[in-house]
Design a protein around this motif. Structure first.
Motif, short mmCIF file in Angstrom:
data_model
loop_
_atom_site.label_atom_id
_atom_site.label_comp_id
_atom_site.label_asym_id
_atom_site.label_seq_id
_atom_site.Cartn_x
_atom_site.Cartn_y
_atom_site.Cartn_z
N ARG A 1 0.86 -1.22 0.10
CA ARG A 1 -0.10 0.04 0.11
C ARG A 1 0.89 1.41 0.02
NH1 ARG A 1 -3.95 -1.92 2.73
NH2 ARG A 1 -2.86 -1.94 4.83
N GLN A 2 1.96 1.26 0.78
CA GLN A 2 2.79 2.47 0.80
C GLN A 2 3.55 2.58 -0.56
OE1 GLN A 2 6.01 1.66 3.60
NE2 GLN A 2 7.16 3.50 2.91
N ARG A 3 3.77 1.62 -1.10
CA ARG A 3 4.61 1.74 -2.21
C ARG A 3 3.64 2.06 -3.50
NH1 ARG A 3 9.43 2.83 -0.42
NH2 ARG A 3 10.66 1.09 -0.17
N PHE A 4 2.70 1.17 -3.72
CA PHE A 4 1.71 1.22 -5.02
C PHE A 4 0.39 1.70 -4.43
CE2 PHE A 4 5.28 -2.15 -5.56
CZ PHE A 4 5.67 -1.60 -6.80
N GLY A 5 -0.12 2.14 -3.59
CA GLY A 5 -1.42 2.53 -3.05
C GLY A 5 -1.60 3.99 -3.69
N PHE A 6 -2.77 4.27 -3.58
CA PHE A 6 -3.44 5.69 -4.02
C PHE A 6 -2.80 6.61 -3.11
CE2 PHE A 6 -6.42 9.16 -3.20
CZ PHE A 6 -6.55 9.44 -4.53
N GLU A 7 -1.98 7.34 -3.73
CA GLU A 7 -1.17 8.58 -3.27
C GLU A 7 0.10 7.68 -2.74
OE1 GLU A 7 -3.01 11.91 -1.27
OE2 GLU A 7 -4.44 12.17 -2.92
N GLY A 8 0.58 6.71 -2.73
CA GLY A 8 1.65 6.04 -2.40
C GLY A 8 3.03 6.54 -3.10
N ASP A 9 3.99 5.89 -2.70
CA ASP A 9 5.56 6.27 -3.08
C ASP A 9 5.56 6.47 -4.59
OD1 ASP A 9 6.21 6.37 -0.37
OD2 ASP A 9 7.16 4.42 -0.48
N LEU A 10 4.80 5.45 -5.37
CA LEU A 10 4.94 5.33 -6.76
C LEU A 10 4.24 6.57 -7.42
CD1 LEU A 10 5.74 3.88 -9.30
CD2 LEU A 10 3.55 2.66 -9.61
N PHE A 11 3.14 6.92 -6.72
CA PHE A 11 2.21 8.21 -7.13
C PHE A 11 3.16 9.40 -7.03
CE2 PHE A 11 -0.45 11.75 -6.12
CZ PHE A 11 -1.24 11.84 -7.03
#
Length: 170
Positions: free
Chosen positions: A101-111
């Protein structure tokens, strides 16, 4: 649905005042695909995402091994040890979900990384569109890449305040 209604509404008013108004259509996907800095940003973003996915896959493999080990040893464990191992497995699984969730979640690191790398390129395109629209006297610039979206509209055509006034809202 809102987008379609908005476009239909905008096109209705554009047709009503077609004599005085000029518009242009662009394809931002095509423009971005032709920009080397966008390709570089996308490549860097893909590399970062692949690294994060590899980390998650490694943790998932370790968790799967822990589950297999637990299932094999479960019969020989006392009730307290079984409960302790189940709690460990639960916590590891929760950590893995939180990391995903932290990496790929909504407004996560990827975002956030996408905002950091791609947004400056998109802003550059937007500024060029705005400059072109102003220079050539376009009232509207529509984007056809992902449905019709208004990219630029001459502020003098915005009648939002008139509508608010008509509604009695100040």
């Amino acid at each position: 649905m809102k987008k379609i209604l908005f476009v239909a509404f905008a096109l209705f008013f554009a047709a009503a005042g077609a004599v005085a108004q000029r518009y242009a259509i662009i394809d931002t996907r095509y423009i971005l695909d032709k920009m080397p800095e966008y390709a570089a940003a996308q490549k860097q973003l893909d590399g970062v995402a692949a690294g994060w996915q590899k980390e998650i896959d490694t943790r998932q493999s370790a968790l799967d091994k822990m589950y297999k080990d637990y299932e094999a040893e479960q019969v020989m464990l006392s009730e307290d040890l079984r409960k302790k191992r189940e709690d460990q497995l639960f916590m590891k699984e929760k950590e893995l979900r939180d990391l995903q969730r932290q990496r790929f979640g909504f407004e996560g690191d990827l975002f956030k990384k996408r905002q950091e790398l791609v947004k400056p390129v998109q802003d550059k395109v937007y500024n060029a569109v705005q400059k072109l629209a102003t220079q050539r006297g376009y009232d509207f610039v529509l984007d056809k890449s992902e449905g019709i979206t208004i990219i630029f509209a001459d502020p003098k055509l915005d009648k939002s305040d008139d509508v608010l006034k008509e509604l009695g809202v100040k």
